[in-house]
Design an enzyme around this catalytic site. Structure first.
Site, mmCIF file in Angstrom:
data_model
loop_
_atom_site.group_PDB
_atom_site.id
_atom_site.type_symbol
_atom_site.label_atom_id
_atom_site.label_comp_id
_atom_site.label_asym_id
_atom_site.label_seq_id
_atom_site.Cartn_x
_atom_site.Cartn_y
_atom_site.Cartn_z
ATOM 1 N N GLU A 150 -45.181 18.181 11.065
ATOM 2 C CA GLU A 150 -46.255 18.742 10.245
ATOM 3 C C GLU A 150 -46.540 17.870 9.024
ATOM 4 O O GLU A 150 -47.697 17.757 8.596
ATOM 5 C CB GLU A 150 -45.888 20.158 9.806
ATOM 6 C CG GLU A 150 -45.835 21.185 10.915
ATOM 7 C CD GLU A 150 -44.505 21.226 11.643
ATOM 8 O OE1 GLU A 150 -44.324 22.112 12.489
ATOM 9 O OE2 GLU A 150 -43.642 20.358 11.377
ATOM 10 N N PRO B 271 -33.112 9.747 19.235
ATOM 11 C CA PRO B 271 -32.992 11.202 19.082
ATOM 12 C C PRO B 271 -34.009 11.753 18.088
ATOM 13 O O PRO B 271 -34.384 11.087 17.117
ATOM 14 C CB PRO B 271 -31.560 11.394 18.569
ATOM 15 C CG PRO B 271 -30.830 10.146 18.983
ATOM 16 C CD PRO B 271 -31.858 9.055 18.882
ATOM 17 N N GLY C 281 -38.985 7.053 10.350
ATOM 18 C CA GLY C 281 -40.257 6.443 9.983
ATOM 19 C C GLY C 281 -40.594 5.183 10.746
ATOM 20 O O GLY C 281 -41.455 4.411 10.307
ATOM 21 N N GLU C 282 -39.948 4.956 11.888
ATOM 22 C CA GLU C 282 -40.187 3.733 12.652
ATOM 23 C C GLU C 282 -40.590 4.009 14.097
ATOM 24 O O GLU C 282 -40.393 3.156 14.967
ATOM 25 C CB GLU C 282 -38.946 2.836 12.636
ATOM 26 C CG GLU C 282 -38.667 2.187 11.297
ATOM 27 C CD GLU C 282 -37.672 1.033 11.401
ATOM 28 O OE1 GLU C 282 -37.915 0.005 10.734
ATOM 29 O OE2 GLU C 282 -36.661 1.157 12.137
ATOM 30 N N ASN D 153 -44.722 15.651 20.394
ATOM 31 C CA ASN D 153 -46.067 15.096 20.296
ATOM 32 C C ASN D 153 -46.152 13.756 21.026
ATOM 33 O O ASN D 153 -45.390 12.842 20.735
ATOM 34 C CB ASN D 153 -46.414 14.929 18.814
ATOM 35 C CG ASN D 153 -47.699 14.165 18.608
ATOM 36 O OD1 ASN D 153 -48.616 14.264 19.402
ATOM 37 N ND2 ASN D 153 -47.756 13.403 17.531
ATOM 38 N N GLU E 59 -48.810 9.980 19.214
ATOM 39 C CA GLU E 59 -48.427 8.737 18.544
ATOM 40 C C GLU E 59 -48.107 7.653 19.558
ATOM 41 O O GLU E 59 -48.466 6.484 19.365
ATOM 42 C CB GLU E 59 -47.234 8.967 17.618
ATOM 43 C CG GLU E 59 -46.897 7.739 16.772
ATOM 44 C CD GLU E 59 -45.795 7.997 15.768
ATOM 45 O OE1 GLU E 59 -45.535 7.093 14.939
ATOM 46 O OE2 GLU E 59 -45.175 9.076 15.800
#
Length: 451
Positions: free
Chosen positions: A73, A290, A332-333, A357, A360
């Site tokens: 989110e 993970p 963040g990668e 999701n 991406e």
């Protein structure tokens, strides 16, 4: 307050010691849960109180409050905030979360003057203290977070509360209908709900939510980090063999993967395996990322106990180190990991957890293989399959076999990658529609600026 909410309020008040104990336990693995615990109960330090203006009647002098409970989110909120700041120059953001990963990601979105705190626990007192302290001009709940006392508190204080990028599956509707005396006033008390899909909109209307539009999924508007994708593709080029990613894996799925991999490895070592099995066992490089960072060490131990060598992303210097399995243990990668991979298996879809999701991955040009469980993102999954950006399989064994075949066929992989990119591009536009709807509430006479 009706009887149902009165009873609910009593239960949430009595549960506060249990929440504190749960936070202490979670903080052992994730120290972020021990940070600023008082905020969860509407207790804020005096310096924070001094930051908040209590005299402005201009909506721009008040906070635009965005609640993004967790990591997914928060990433959706980032897309929305980029365009919202363009339309409301000088906007002050109040950003709230429920999880440590969401809060860590949210720190990247803050500008001078913004404030970040925990979501208040849903007791009347904590909600009242939160709203009295910050007095937001509007509250924007991302995707699913509708809490009875939070909605009621906003109604009492005239704070319009909206549900953006809303998703509401059949399981959630069934649960809400069982608790209709509590859920109907909560959803009905929203100022607006903007759904991702028509099915989401239908289910939200069934529980009384004021659905004002179906805008699609904000995550289609994400622009992946180009530098990360380029780095991933450069590493892939030097690897010497195709890379298959198990992306955002959840508990139980790594064990499924290990069981199938070991079976194929044994056949390959016996020299009895056909070429397809040889590809799964040794023809591709496997990468596992993970979903939850507190499980990085646990997953490594699972792999080591299975007799597999492991190389962790945080130990790489110039390039990935040789091992049976690469373990993505950084936050963040994901764009880097999708750039590194030829094909991705979608975590959460092989165990009955509803999937993660896939947008991406598609935006990064990475084709996806889905398991049978995608109820959290059912329409996106079906659209992706129809567009050829994803393919569905019945179980982990079939997924591993299909992913290995696709990864080792350069022509098919390139075609699937192109379909994934086109699919992601074709469904953009939710951010602009959502921002326009928000402006219609905050500043109804303000024209939309050029994008």
């Amino acid at each position: 307050m009706n009887a149902a909410r009165a009873l609910y309020s009593l239960v949430t008040w009595c549960a506060q010691p249990l929440l504190r104990r749960k936070l202490r336990r979670r903080a052992v693995a994730e120290p972020g849960y021990a940070h600023a615990v008082g905020e969860r109960f509407g207790r804020y330090p005096v310096p924070m109180d001094s930051m908040v203006s209590h005299h402005s009647v201009d909506p721009l002098g008040q906070f635009v409050w965005v609640h993004a409970v967790s990591l997914g989110e928060t990433r959706a909120a980032a897309i929305l905030l980029t365009q919202l700041r363009e339309q409301l120059p000088g906007m002050r953001l109040l950003l709230t979360h429920g999880t440590a990963t969401g809060r860590a990601e949210g720190e990247k979105l803050l500008l001078p003057g913004d404030v970040q705190v925990w979501q208040p626990w849903d007791t009347p007192g904590a909600v009242a203290r939160f709203l009295r302290t910050f007095r937001p001009a509007i509250g924007i709940l991302m995707e699913t977070e509708v809490w009875p006392n939070l909605v009621a508190g906003c109604q009492q204080r005239g704070v319009p509360l909206v549900l953006a990028n809303a998703r509401f599956n059949a399981k959630s509707l069934h649960k809400a209908q069982r608790l209709a005396a509590l859920a109907r006033p909560a959803y009905g008390g929203l100022a607006a709900a903007w759904a991702q899909t028509e099915d989401d909109a239908t289910r939200l209307r069934a529980i009384g939510a004021p659905v004002r539009g179906v805008f699609g999924n904000l995550k289609f508007d994400v622009v992946p980090d180009a530098a990360q994708i380029a780095q991933g593709r450069a590493w892939r080029a030097h690897t010497g063999r195709p890379v298959v990613l198990l992306a955002s894996s959840r508990e139980g799925e790594e064990a499924m993967w290990i069981e199938n991999f070991k079976q194929k490895q044994a056949l390959a070592l016996d020299g009895k395996a056909p070429n397809a099995i040889n590809s799964e066992a040794s023809g591709v490089q496997w990468l596992i990322v993970p979903r939850h960072p507190q499980r990085f060490d646990e997953v490594q131990q699972l792999l080591l106990r299975a007799g597999l060598t492991v190389s962790r992303r945080t130990h790489w210097s110039a390039e990935p180190e040789a091992a049976d399995v690469w373990l993505g243990d950084s936050l963040g990668e994901m764009a880097l990991y999708y750039g590194l991979a030829d094909v991705a298996l979608l975590g959460g879809s092989f165990a009955p957890l509803g999937g993660q999701n896939l947008i991406e991955a598609a935006a990064c040009g990475c084709p996806v293989v889905l398991g049978p469980h995608t109820f959290n993102f059912s329409e996106a999954a079906e659209l992706a399959c129809a567009a050829g950006a994803a393919q569905r399989v019945p179980d982990m064994a079939a997924g591993m076999a299909l992913a290995a075949r696709l990864a080792t066929d350069a022509t098919q992989q390139a075609a699937a990658s192109g379909r994934a990119t086109r699919f992601a591009t074709a469904h953009r536009g939710a951010a602009r529609a959502t921002v326009q709807a928000i402006l219609g509430i905050v500043q109804p006479d303000m024209p939309l600026q050029d994008w």
